[in-house]
Motif scaffolding. Structure first.
Motif, PDB file in Angstrom:
ATOM      1  N   ASN A  39      76.359  68.697  40.390  1.00  0.00           N
ATOM      2  CA  ASN A  39      75.582  67.553  39.917  1.00  0.00           C
ATOM      3  C   ASN A  39      74.832  67.856  38.623  1.00  0.00           C
ATOM      4  O   ASN A  39      74.218  66.971  38.029  1.00  0.00           O
ATOM      5  N   LEU A  40      74.891  69.117  38.153  1.00  0.00           N
ATOM      6  CA  LEU A  40      74.302  69.505  36.880  1.00  0.00           C
ATOM      7  C   LEU A  40      75.428  69.960  35.941  1.00  0.00           C
ATOM      8  O   LEU A  40      76.584  70.041  36.352  1.00  0.00           O
ATOM      9  N   ARG A  41      75.052  70.263  34.703  1.00  0.00           N
ATOM     10  CA  ARG A  41      76.048  70.771  33.756  1.00  0.00           C
ATOM     11  C   ARG A  41      75.422  71.893  32.933  1.00  0.00           C
ATOM     12  O   ARG A  41      75.154  71.767  31.747  1.00  0.00           O
ATOM     13  N   CYS A  42      75.190  73.024  33.600  1.00  0.00           N
ATOM     14  CA  CYS A  42      74.463  74.135  32.996  1.00  0.00           C
ATOM     15  C   CYS A  42      75.266  74.760  31.857  1.00  0.00           C
ATOM     16  O   CYS A  42      76.473  74.956  31.975  1.00  0.00           O
ATOM     17  N   LEU A  43      74.566  75.096  30.779  1.00  0.00           N
ATOM     18  CA  LEU A  43      75.231  75.601  29.592  1.00  0.00           C
ATOM     19  C   LEU A  43      75.850  76.978  29.808  1.00  0.00           C
ATOM     20  O   LEU A  43      76.766  77.365  29.087  1.00  0.00           O
ATOM     21  N   HIS A  44      75.369  77.734  30.801  1.00  0.00           N
ATOM     22  CA  HIS A  44      75.862  79.092  31.018  1.00  0.00           C
ATOM     23  C   HIS A  44      76.757  79.202  32.257  1.00  0.00           C
ATOM     24  O   HIS A  44      77.019  80.307  32.735  1.00  0.00           O
ATOM     25  N   CYS A  45      77.257  78.079  32.771  1.00  0.00           N
ATOM     26  CA  CYS A  45      77.999  78.081  34.034  1.00  0.00           C
ATOM     27  C   CYS A  45      79.304  78.875  33.920  1.00  0.00           C
ATOM     28  O   CYS A  45      80.186  78.541  33.126  1.00  0.00           O
ATOM     29  N   TYR A  46      79.448  79.920  34.735  1.00  0.00           N
ATOM     30  CA  TYR A  46      80.654  80.746  34.653  1.00  0.00           C
ATOM     31  C   TYR A  46      81.883  80.036  35.197  1.00  0.00           C
ATOM     32  O   TYR A  46      83.011  80.413  34.885  1.00  0.00           O
ATOM     33  N   SER A  47      81.686  78.989  36.011  1.00  0.00           N
ATOM     34  CA  SER A  47      82.829  78.252  36.555  1.00  0.00           C
ATOM     35  C   SER A  47      83.085  76.938  35.826  1.00  0.00           C
ATOM     36  O   SER A  47      83.948  76.155  36.239  1.00  0.00           O
ATOM     37  N   SER A  48      82.330  76.691  34.747  1.00  0.00           N
ATOM     38  CA  SER A  48      82.507  75.476  33.931  1.00  0.00           C
ATOM     39  C   SER A  48      82.467  74.206  34.783  1.00  0.00           C
ATOM     40  O   SER A  48      83.236  73.265  34.579  1.00  0.00           O
TER      41      SER A  48
END
Length: 382
Positions: A39-48
């Motif tokens: 539900n978020l879109r974190c800039l550092h997400c390793y799973s995109s």
């Protein structure tokens, strides 16, 4: 994981046996990315991950079959991650299955969806630990996660977990932009009565590959870890924390030892022996990742080389296949390592970092990620 509170402050931690006295027969801790949706879109997400992700994932029956394979692989822990694992509709059913299999269960979550009812359900399912992520104070966190209100929702999730009696911790990833907020993270944890904090180094995987400019400098990394050590000492002395750990850069262990030597710290030798018993980087050995579609990776940050798929071959068979060119090298770190690492006097207790693959798994020059920040003098080269 480098347990700063144990090594520097001699404070016993709940996971010490698993970290320092784990029987050799134990298999890998398994990170199960059970969904790509978030539900978020974190800039550092390793799973995109993001709200629109529609990637194929294991069915309920397939996921249960995966869980049934974990005891066969001698896996002591399953960590439900994502994306956001609470977006998976059958998560509670899967956690019940893991409980019945006598697996220790952990969840890695952004915390925003943890209502009092959900926290109560997690407690009923005997969840052993909930790790909830924050990236800094409210304005920075909301901007970095690209959803306004996510900071306050995460804090509510922490409070709901604590109210339900769940062991709860705070997770923070260090970037160039938020490294200065480390003291504030300690303050937030104290105010929320969160007694376990994990500081993660930024690893270039998934969307984080677009954040190269956000990787801290070597000096900034060193200074940040020193701040973590200082604040840990202060909070331990006040009885306000149970565990403080750093994750993702095994240079933290030698750096801590160098500092303890300089300070004539009375627990230096004990800390050195504990780090040696933990054996440093265990990627491809004692940690494994199973992605949403059943693909197996050497750990959750390795997305450029698949070891196999649990729908086609049991995890135990995949994990013990020494003919795999990547697994065989990861398990020969004493000979296959960065040339500088092999000359380092601390290498037996560090074993280098993630050793990211380039485009060719046969290439001998894999990238050491994240980089070591110790000086030549500190590692014994001068």
């Amino acid at each position: 994981m480098i347990n700063i509170s144990k090594l520097y402050c001699n404070l016993a931690g709940e996971s010490d046996d698993l970290r320092y006295n784990r029987p050799a027969a134990f298999g890998p801790i398994v990170v199960y990315n059970c969904t790509a949706r978030c539900n978020l879109r974190c800039l550092h997400c390793y799973s995109s991950s993001d709200p629109s992700c529609q990637r194929e994932q294991l069915t309920t029956d397939q996921a249960k079959q995966l869980l049934s394979q974990l005891p066969e692989a001698n896996a002591p822990v399953v960590l439900f991650s994502g994306g956001e694992p609470l977006l998976r509709e059958d998560l509670f059913e899967l956690m019940a299955e893991a409980r019945d299999l006598k697996l220790r269960t952990v969840i890695s979550t952004n915390g925003t969806l943890i209502t009092p009812e959900i926290a109560g359900r997690l407690a009923e399912l005997e969840l052993s630990y909930a790790g909830i992520s924050l990236d800094g104070q409210e304005p920075f966190h909301d901007e970095f996660r690209q959803v306004k209100g996510s900071f306050s929702a995460a804090l509510r999730g922490m409070e709901n977990c604590r109210a339900a009696g769940l062991r709860t911790g705070l997770r923070f990833t260090i970037t160039k932009a938020n490294a200065a907020q480390v003291p504030a993270i300690f303050d937030i944890a104290v105010e929320a009565d969160i007694r376990r904090i994990c500081f993660y180094h930024l690893v270039s995987s998934g969307r984080a590959t677009d954040l190269d400019e956000q990787a801290p400098s070597l000096q900034q990394t060193r200074d940040t870890i020193d701040t973590v050590i200082d604040r840990t000492r202060s909070l331990v002395d006040k009885g306000l924390v149970d565990e403080v750990l750093t994750v993702g850069n095994h240079a933290d262990g030698p750096h801590l030892l160098v500092r303890m030597q300089r300070e004539n710290h009375p627990d230096f030798e004990q800390a050195r022996k504990l780090l040696l018993s933990n054996k440093g980087n265990r990627v491809g050995e004692k940690i494994a990742c199973v992605s949403w579609d059943g693909t197996v990776y050497a750990d959750q940050f390795w997305r450029n080389y698949a070891l196999g798929n649990v729908t086609k071959k049991p995890l135990a068979q995949i994990w013990t296949d020494e003919s795999d060119p990547v697994l065989s090298r990861l398990r020969r770190k004493d000979t296959f390592a960065d040339p500088r690492c092999l000359k380092c006097k601390w290498f037996p207790l560090c074993k280098g970092n993630y050793r990211f693959l380039g485009s060719d798994p046969g290439d001998e020059h894999w990238r050491n990620e994240p980089p070591c920040y110790l000086t030549d003098e500190e590692i014994g080269l001068t």
